[in-house]
Design a protein around this motif. Structure first.
Motif, mmCIF file in Angstrom:
data_model
loop_
_atom_site.group_PDB
_atom_site.id
_atom_site.type_symbol
_atom_site.label_atom_id
_atom_site.label_comp_id
_atom_site.label_asym_id
_atom_site.label_seq_id
_atom_site.Cartn_x
_atom_site.Cartn_y
_atom_site.Cartn_z
ATOM 1 N N THR A 285 0.829 -1.201 0.000
ATOM 2 C CA THR A 285 0.000 0.000 0.000
ATOM 3 C C THR A 285 0.864 1.253 0.000
ATOM 4 O OG1 THR A 285 -1.740 -1.177 1.190
ATOM 5 C CG2 THR A 285 -1.832 1.221 1.223
ATOM 6 N N ILE A 286 1.902 1.263 0.834
ATOM 7 C CA ILE A 286 2.823 2.396 0.853
ATOM 8 C C ILE A 286 3.514 2.545 -0.495
ATOM 9 C CG2 ILE A 286 4.938 3.310 1.896
ATOM 10 C CD1 ILE A 286 4.055 2.030 4.524
ATOM 11 N N MET A 287 3.866 1.416 -1.100
ATOM 12 C CA MET A 287 4.515 1.443 -2.411
ATOM 13 C C MET A 287 3.582 2.039 -3.468
ATOM 14 S SD MET A 287 7.299 0.840 -4.039
ATOM 15 C CE MET A 287 8.188 -0.220 -2.878
ATOM 16 N N TYR A 288 2.314 1.714 -3.401
ATOM 17 C CA TYR A 288 1.345 2.302 -4.322
ATOM 18 C C TYR A 288 1.357 3.831 -4.209
ATOM 19 C CZ TYR A 288 -1.411 -1.261 -6.787
ATOM 20 O OH TYR A 288 -1.838 -2.231 -7.672
ATOM 21 N N GLY A 289 1.416 4.339 -2.963
ATOM 22 C CA GLY A 289 1.459 5.783 -2.763
ATOM 23 C C GLY A 289 2.707 6.410 -3.347
ATOM 24 N N MET A 290 3.835 5.736 -3.186
ATOM 25 C CA MET A 290 5.099 6.241 -3.731
ATOM 26 C C MET A 290 5.084 6.223 -5.257
ATOM 27 S SD MET A 290 7.626 4.294 -1.036
ATOM 28 C CE MET A 290 9.141 4.793 -1.860
ATOM 29 N N LEU A 291 4.575 5.144 -5.839
ATOM 30 C CA LEU A 291 4.522 5.044 -7.294
ATOM 31 C C LEU A 291 3.517 6.023 -7.891
ATOM 32 C CD1 LEU A 291 4.715 1.155 -7.713
ATOM 33 C CD2 LEU A 291 6.515 2.829 -8.218
ATOM 34 N N ALA A 292 2.455 6.338 -7.136
ATOM 35 C CA ALA A 292 1.467 7.310 -7.617
ATOM 36 C C ALA A 292 2.091 8.689 -7.775
ATOM 37 C CB ALA A 292 0.283 7.377 -6.656
ATOM 38 N N LYS A 293 3.052 8.996 -6.930
ATOM 39 C CA LYS A 293 3.740 10.285 -7.030
ATOM 40 C C LYS A 293 4.526 10.381 -8.333
ATOM 41 C CE LYS A 293 6.506 13.413 -4.186
ATOM 42 N NZ LYS A 293 7.248 13.566 -2.905
ATOM 43 N N LYS A 294 5.000 9.232 -8.823
ATOM 44 C CA LYS A 294 5.800 9.207 -10.049
ATOM 45 C C LYS A 294 4.940 9.001 -11.290
ATOM 46 C CE LYS A 294 9.781 6.908 -12.195
ATOM 47 N NZ LYS A 294 10.850 5.884 -12.032
ATOM 48 N N PHE A 295 3.999 8.074 -11.228
ATOM 49 C CA PHE A 295 3.225 7.708 -12.415
ATOM 50 C C PHE A 295 1.808 8.282 -12.440
ATOM 51 C CE2 PHE A 295 6.288 4.186 -11.817
ATOM 52 C CZ PHE A 295 6.967 4.288 -13.021
ATOM 53 N N GLY A 296 1.340 8.767 -11.299
ATOM 54 C CA GLY A 296 -0.026 9.283 -11.225
ATOM 55 C C GLY A 296 -0.980 8.285 -10.606
ATOM 56 N N SER A 297 -1.986 8.795 -9.894
ATOM 57 C CA SER A 297 -2.933 7.932 -9.192
ATOM 58 C C SER A 297 -3.751 7.076 -10.154
ATOM 59 C CB SER A 297 -3.877 8.784 -8.336
ATOM 60 O OG SER A 297 -3.163 9.562 -7.411
ATOM 61 N N LYS A 298 -4.154 7.664 -11.274
ATOM 62 C CA LYS A 298 -5.008 6.948 -12.208
ATOM 63 C C LYS A 298 -4.337 5.684 -12.731
ATOM 64 C CE LYS A 298 -6.922 7.373 -16.848
ATOM 65 N NZ LYS A 298 -7.060 8.240 -18.033
ATOM 66 N N LYS A 299 -3.076 5.770 -13.119
ATOM 67 C CA LYS A 299 -2.373 4.605 -13.652
ATOM 68 C C LYS A 299 -2.216 3.521 -12.596
ATOM 69 C CE LYS A 299 0.157 7.120 -17.235
ATOM 70 N NZ LYS A 299 1.482 7.616 -17.688
ATOM 71 N N MET A 300 -1.996 3.922 -11.355
ATOM 72 C CA MET A 300 -1.835 2.934 -10.298
ATOM 73 C C MET A 300 -3.170 2.257 -9.966
ATOM 74 S SD MET A 300 1.316 2.847 -9.924
ATOM 75 C CE MET A 300 1.206 1.560 -8.678
ATOM 76 N N ILE A 301 -4.274 3.020 -10.055
ATOM 77 C CA ILE A 301 -5.591 2.409 -9.853
ATOM 78 C C ILE A 301 -5.869 1.393 -10.954
ATOM 79 C CG2 ILE A 301 -8.076 2.844 -9.814
ATOM 80 C CD1 ILE A 301 -7.441 5.597 -8.559
ATOM 81 N N LEU A 302 -5.504 1.748 -12.194
ATOM 82 C CA LEU A 302 -5.683 0.820 -13.312
ATOM 83 C C LEU A 302 -4.855 -0.457 -13.121
ATOM 84 C CD1 LEU A 302 -5.689 3.318 -16.312
ATOM 85 C CD2 LEU A 302 -7.564 1.786 -15.673
ATOM 86 N N LEU A 303 -3.655 -0.308 -12.575
ATOM 87 C CA LEU A 303 -2.826 -1.481 -12.285
ATOM 88 C C LEU A 303 -3.533 -2.398 -11.291
ATOM 89 C CD1 LEU A 303 -0.195 -3.106 -12.421
ATOM 90 C CD2 LEU A 303 0.725 -1.610 -10.634
ATOM 91 N N GLY A 304 -4.127 -1.803 -10.263
ATOM 92 C CA GLY A 304 -4.861 -2.594 -9.285
ATOM 93 C C GLY A 304 -6.034 -3.336 -9.904
ATOM 94 N N GLY A 336 -4.990 -2.613 -0.688
ATOM 95 C CA GLY A 336 -4.924 -1.327 -0.003
ATOM 96 C C GLY A 336 -4.662 -0.177 -0.951
ATOM 97 N N GLY A 337 -3.786 -0.392 -1.925
ATOM 98 C CA GLY A 337 -3.413 0.672 -2.846
ATOM 99 C C GLY A 337 -4.582 1.198 -3.649
ATOM 100 N N ILE A 338 -5.406 0.301 -4.192
ATOM 101 C CA ILE A 338 -6.513 0.729 -5.034
ATOM 102 C C ILE A 338 -7.559 1.500 -4.230
ATOM 103 C CG2 ILE A 338 -7.902 -1.377 -4.793
ATOM 104 C CD1 ILE A 338 -8.538 -1.161 -7.789
ATOM 105 N N GLN A 339 -7.772 1.117 -2.974
ATOM 106 C CA GLN A 339 -8.743 1.823 -2.135
ATOM 107 C C GLN A 339 -8.204 3.174 -1.668
ATOM 108 O OE1 GLN A 339 -11.113 -0.925 0.667
ATOM 109 N NE2 GLN A 339 -9.268 -2.105 0.253
ATOM 110 N N ALA A 340 -6.959 3.194 -1.243
ATOM 111 C CA ALA A 340 -6.374 4.429 -0.721
ATOM 112 C C ALA A 340 -6.248 5.495 -1.805
ATOM 113 C CB ALA A 340 -5.002 4.135 -0.111
#
Length: 415
Positions: A285-304, A336-340
Motif C-alpha cells: 500500500t505504501i509502495m502504491y502511494g510512492m509510485l502514484a507520485k511518479k506515475f499518477g494515481s489513475k495509472k496505479m488504480i488501473l494497475l490494481g 490497499g493501494g486501489i482503495q487508498a
C-alpha cells in the motif's frame, strides 16, 4: 513511522488502525466462517448459505447507501461531522459486540447487518475528514499510510490474537465456539479504543455555517451538488468507474472466506492464509502511494484493476490450498493501494468546503456498488450450484470499471 505527520493526520490514520480489526475479523474471515459452521449444523446447503450471506450484505449496504448523500450533506455544517461520525461509530462497535451472544444464524445475520450500517456510516465522515486533516499535496501519502497502518496493526494484531484463541484456546479451557465469540468482543474493544485519537484530535476545518432549516437546506444543496457532478465530466466518469471496480474489491473481501469454504478448503487453512494478506498489503500500500507520485494515481488504480481481474480468473480455476495462498498474495499486493488512491484521487477533484457532500456521493456509489457484487455472486452461485461461477462473475465489474476510468483525462487535482 508517523513522526513526520501532524497530530491531526496521526489521529486520522489511527482510525484505520482501529476499524481494520472489523474488516478482517467480521467482514472477511472469522464471522463468515462461524456463520458457515452454524448454517452447516442447521442443514443449509453451502451454496444457499453463501447466497444468504451475500443478500444480507447487500440489504444492509442498500440501507446505508440510500441515506449516504443526505448524511454527507448534513455533515458539511459546522460541528456536525464529528457528531455524526460518533453516532455511527457507536452503532458499529455495539452491534459487533452483540455478535458474541447468539448461535442463531438468522440473528447473527441481523447483528452483522447492523455492524455494516455502523461501520459504513462512520466511514462516510472518516473519508471526508481527509480534506480537513491534510493538504492536497499530502493526500496520497496520508491516505495510503492510513490503509497501510490498518493492515499492519488493526488487520494483523487482533487477528493473530483471535487465531491464537481459536486454535489454542483449549489449552486454557476455551472451546472453539467460545474463542470465536471472544474474537468478536476483542474486535469491538480494539475498534473503540484506537478510535480515541481520531475523536480527540481531528477537527472539522472546512464547513458551512449552520442554518435554522438544516434538513431543508441539506436537500437543496444535495440536488445542487448532483447537478454539479453531472456537469463535471471528470468527477462523473470517476464515480461511474469507481462504482464498478470498488464493487469488485468489496465483494472479494466479503466473499473470500465463504468461497474458500465452498471449494473445500478447511477453516484453519483459510484463517492462516488470510492472515498473510494484511502483512503483505502493508508495504504494498505504501509502495502504491510512492509510485502514484511518479506515475499518477489513475495509472496505479488501473494497475490494481488488472491485478484483480487476474485474481478472479485464478480463483475460478482454484484446486488446492497452495493456489489459495498464491491468490491471497496476489490480492494483497493491490487491495490497499486501489482503495487508498481512489479516496485521495477523489479528494483532489472536489471542492474542499463541500467535501462531505461529494464524499456522500462517493460513498453512495461505493455502497450501492457493494449491493450489486454480492448479489451477483450469490445469484451466479445459486443458479449454477458452484461458487466458482460466483467469483468469476465479479471479473465483469473490474473490466467495466477499468474501461470507464481509461476515458478520464490525466487530471490530478482541482485548480
Amino acid at each position: 513511522m508517523l513522526k513526520n505527520f501532524t497530530r491531526q493526520e496521526k489521529g486520522w490514520i489511527m482510525y484505520d488502525w482501529a476499524n481494520s480489526a472489523y474488516s478482517v475479523i467480521i467482514t472477511t474471515v472469522v464471522l463468515p466462517l462461524f456463520y458457515k459452521s452454524i448454517t452447516t449444523g442447521s442443514g443449509i446447503a453451502p451454496n444457499l448459505a453463501d447466497s444468504y450471506w451475500g443478500y444480507a450484505t447487500s440489504a444492509a449496504t442498500l440501507l446505508i447507501a440510500t441515506f449516504a448523500p443526505i448524511l454527507g450533506t448534513i455533515g458539511d455544517y459546522e460541528n456536525l461531522k464529528m457528531k455524526l461520525f460518533k453516532a455511527f461509530f457507536l452503532v458499529g462497535t455495539l452491534s459487533t459486540a452483540l455478535l458474541s451472544f447468539t448461535n442463531n444464524w438468522q440473528l447473527l445475520l441481523a447483528f452483522y447487518m447492523l455492524t455494516i450500517v455502523g461501520f459504513s456510516g462512520a466511514n462516510i465522515y472518516y473519508d471526508a475528514f481527509l480534506v480537513d486533516v491534510t493538504s492536497e499535496e499530502r493526500m496520497d501519502k496520508v491516505s495510503t499510510y492510513g490503509f497501510a497502518m490498518g493492515y499492519i496493526g488493526g488487520s494483523t494484531i487482533p487477528y493473530i490474537l483471535s487465531i491464537a484463541m481459536i486454535l489454542f484456546g483449549d489449552k486454557i479451557g476455551l472451546t472453539k465456539p467460545l474463542a470465536v465469540k471472544a474474537s468478536f468482543l476483542l474486535t469491538a474493544l480494539w475498534w473503540a479504543t484506537f478510535a480515541m485519537p481520531m475523536i480527540r484530535n481531528v477537527k472539522q476545518t472546512y464547513f458551512i455555517q449552520r442554518t435554522e432549516r438544516i434538513i431543508y437546506h441539506s436537500f437543496s444543496r444535495l440536488f445542487r451538488t448532483f447537478k454539479e457532478i453531472r456537469k463535471d465530466k471528470q468527477i462523473f466518469l470517476f464515480l461511474i468507474a469507481y462504482f464498478f471496480y470498488i464493487d469488485g474489491v468489496n465483494t472479494i473481501m466479503h466473499m473470500a472466506a465463504v468461497f474458500g469454504d465452498s471449494v473445500g478448503l478447511v477453516s484453519d487453512t483459510l484463517m492462516l492464509a488470510l492472515l498473510v494478506i494484511p502483512i503483505v498489503s502493508f508495504p504494498c500500500t505504501i509502495m502504491y502511494g510512492m509510485l502514484a507520485k511518479k506515475f499518477g494515481s489513475k495509472k496505479m488504480i488501473l494497475l490494481g484493476i488488472v491485478v484483480y481481474l487476474a485474481a478472479c480468473v485464478l480463483a475460478f480455476n482454484l484446486t488446492s490450498a497452495v493456489e489459495f495462498w498464491i491468490l491471497a498474495m496476489l490480492v494483497a499486493t493491490s487491495m490497499g493501494g486501489i482503495q487508498a488512491l481512489s479516496r485521495s484521487y477523489f479528494g483532489k477533484l472536489v471542492p474542499k468546503e463541500n467535501a462531505n457532500e461529494y464524499f456522500g456521493f462517493y460513498n453512495i456509489f461505493g455502497k450501492f456498488a457493494a449491493i450489486m457484487g454480492p448479489t451477483l455472486y450469490g445469484f451466479s452461485s445459486q443458479i449454477t450450484g458452484q461458487a466458482r461461477f460466483g467469483i468469476l462473475s465479479i471479473s465483469a465489474l473490474f473490466l467495466i470499471g477499468g474501461l470507464v476510468l481509461l476515458r478520464m483525462k490525466e487530471v490530478e487535482a482541482r485548480s
